[in-house]
Design a protein around this motif. Structure first.
Motif, short mmCIF file in Angstrom:
data_model
loop_
_atom_site.label_atom_id
_atom_site.label_comp_id
_atom_site.label_asym_id
_atom_site.label_seq_id
_atom_site.Cartn_x
_atom_site.Cartn_y
_atom_site.Cartn_z
N ASP A 188 -3.87 -3.99 -3.60
CA ASP A 188 -3.73 -5.42 -3.90
C ASP A 188 -2.29 -5.84 -4.17
OD1 ASP A 188 -6.43 -5.87 -3.61
OD2 ASP A 188 -6.87 -5.49 -5.73
N SER A 189 -1.47 -4.90 -4.66
CA SER A 189 -0.11 -5.28 -5.04
C SER A 189 0.83 -4.09 -4.92
CB SER A 189 -0.08 -5.79 -6.49
OG SER A 189 -0.34 -4.71 -7.39
N GLU A 190 2.13 -4.39 -5.01
CA GLU A 190 3.15 -3.36 -4.95
C GLU A 190 3.07 -2.45 -6.18
OE1 GLU A 190 7.85 -3.16 -3.59
OE2 GLU A 190 7.00 -5.02 -4.39
N ILE A 191 2.66 -3.02 -7.32
CA ILE A 191 2.51 -2.22 -8.54
C ILE A 191 1.39 -1.20 -8.37
CG2 ILE A 191 1.87 -2.27 -10.98
CD1 ILE A 191 4.68 -3.24 -10.43
N ASP A 192 0.27 -1.63 -7.80
CA ASP A 192 -0.84 -0.70 -7.54
C ASP A 192 -0.38 0.41 -6.60
OD1 ASP A 192 -2.62 -2.13 -9.09
OD2 ASP A 192 -3.32 -3.36 -7.44
N ALA A 193 0.44 0.05 -5.62
CA ALA A 193 0.95 1.04 -4.67
C ALA A 193 1.85 2.04 -5.38
CB ALA A 193 1.72 0.34 -3.55
N LEU A 194 2.68 1.55 -6.28
CA LEU A 194 3.58 2.42 -7.03
C LEU A 194 2.80 3.44 -7.85
CD1 LEU A 194 6.71 1.32 -8.97
CD2 LEU A 194 4.96 2.58 -10.18
N LEU A 195 1.74 2.98 -8.51
CA LEU A 195 0.94 3.87 -9.36
C LEU A 195 0.19 4.92 -8.53
CD1 LEU A 195 -0.47 1.25 -11.89
CD2 LEU A 195 1.33 2.93 -12.30
N LEU A 196 -0.35 4.49 -7.39
CA LEU A 196 -1.07 5.45 -6.54
C LEU A 196 -0.10 6.44 -5.91
CD1 LEU A 196 -3.64 6.50 -5.27
CD2 LEU A 196 -3.36 4.82 -3.43
N GLU A 197 1.07 5.96 -5.51
CA GLU A 197 2.09 6.86 -4.94
C GLU A 197 2.40 7.98 -5.93
OE1 GLU A 197 6.72 6.52 -3.39
OE2 GLU A 197 6.07 5.50 -5.21
N ASN A 198 2.61 7.61 -7.18
CA ASN A 198 2.92 8.60 -8.21
C ASN A 198 1.78 9.59 -8.38
OD1 ASN A 198 4.36 9.65 -10.65
ND2 ASN A 198 2.52 8.87 -11.63
N LYS A 199 0.56 9.09 -8.39
CA LYS A 199 -0.62 9.96 -8.57
C LYS A 199 -0.73 10.97 -7.43
CE LYS A 199 -5.67 9.70 -9.11
NZ LYS A 199 -6.01 10.58 -7.97
N LEU A 200 -0.53 10.51 -6.21
CA LEU A 200 -0.66 11.39 -5.04
C LEU A 200 0.46 12.43 -4.99
CD1 LEU A 200 -1.69 8.78 -2.31
CD2 LEU A 200 -3.15 10.48 -3.43
N ILE A 201 1.67 12.02 -5.37
CA ILE A 201 2.79 12.97 -5.38
C ILE A 201 2.55 14.06 -6.40
CG2 ILE A 201 5.24 13.24 -5.95
CD1 ILE A 201 5.69 10.46 -4.71
N LYS A 202 2.07 13.68 -7.58
CA LYS A 202 1.80 14.67 -8.63
C LYS A 202 0.67 15.60 -8.21
CE LYS A 202 1.29 11.83 -12.12
NZ LYS A 202 1.02 11.39 -13.50
N GLY A 224 0.80 -1.22 0.00
CA GLY A 224 0.00 0.00 0.00
C GLY A 224 0.83 1.26 0.00
N VAL A 225 0.14 2.36 0.28
CA VAL A 225 0.75 3.69 0.30
C VAL A 225 0.62 4.26 1.70
CG1 VAL A 225 0.45 6.07 -0.52
CG2 VAL A 225 0.38 4.17 -2.15
N TYR A 226 1.67 4.92 2.17
CA TYR A 226 1.61 5.59 3.47
C TYR A 226 1.79 7.09 3.27
CZ TYR A 226 6.72 5.25 3.08
OH TYR A 226 8.02 5.32 2.63
N GLN A 227 1.16 7.86 4.16
CA GLN A 227 1.22 9.32 4.10
C GLN A 227 1.56 9.87 5.48
OE1 GLN A 227 -2.87 8.91 2.47
NE2 GLN A 227 -2.33 10.67 1.20
N PHE A 228 2.54 10.75 5.53
CA PHE A 228 2.93 11.39 6.78
C PHE A 228 2.38 12.82 6.82
CE2 PHE A 228 7.08 8.70 6.92
CZ PHE A 228 6.38 7.63 7.45
#
Length: 201
Positions: A70-84, A16-20
């Protein structure tokens, strides 16, 4: 508000994705993890930090939010979306190279997909920027595999294809390429795949 230790204690070791967030609930940093609890805890168990900026960030964290995927790939894509979308302060400051990579879908016959750090006004489509080259390469490989996009660097033209000027690459024989350079793929069917890639990006 619960202490950091209490917040970490209830986390799960899932992808998943974590946010501080700081005490004012301002987003400081977004990250991804294969095991969320282990990754988040690692920030607060350190006695030494790679740099002063990471140490400063950790000292400001008051709240932790996570999103299970569901997966590390999904986490990677969401991480990128949130950062942008949110441009968290420490995602930007902790980046060594300030020139972020983009995914380019080239404006050409049978468009290639590759990453670049420069946007050129030639009619090509650009997607990004992405926070890391590693992320970009992963996304591009996924797109090529899922939508059967060519991986060669040939600058294809109708005339050269008809004359048979291109040698067949190994990818063609192992099923990773459908043979654009050999005239085995129509422009319309290939462009349809490209539209699917654009929609996914």
């Amino acid at each position: 508000m619960s202490s950091i230790a209490e917040q970490i204690k209830v986390l799960d070791n899932l992808p998943g994705v974590y946010q501080f967030y700081d005490v004012d609930e301002k987003l400081l940093y977004v990250g991804k993890a294969k095991k969320l609890k282990n990754r988040v805890a690692s920030y607060f168990n350190k006695k030494k930090f790679e740099n002063g900026k990471t140490k400063a960030m950790v000292g400001k964290v008051a709240k932790i939010k996570t999103i299970h995927l569901d997966s590390e790939i999904d986490a990677l894509l969401l991480e990128n979306k949130l950062i942008k979308e949110y441009q968290p302060k420490y995602n930007i400051q902790l980046k060594d190279d300030k020139t972020y990579p983009w995914i380019c879908i080239k404006n050409e016959l049978f468009p290639r997909i590759f990453y670049t750090r420069k946007k050129i006004k030639d009619g090509s489509a650009y997607f990004g920027p992405y926070p890391s080259v590693k992320m970009v390469k992963t996304v591009i490989e996924m797109a090529k595999k899922c939508f059967e996009i060519r991986s060669c660097n040939h600058v294809l033209t109708k005339e050269k294809i008809e004359k048979g000027e291109f040698n067949t690459a190994v990818d063609f024989y192992i099923g990773n390429c459908k043979g654009c350079c050999q005239g085995k793929v129509t422009v319309s069917s290939y462009n349809e795949r490209i539209q699917h890639v654009k929609a996914a990006l």
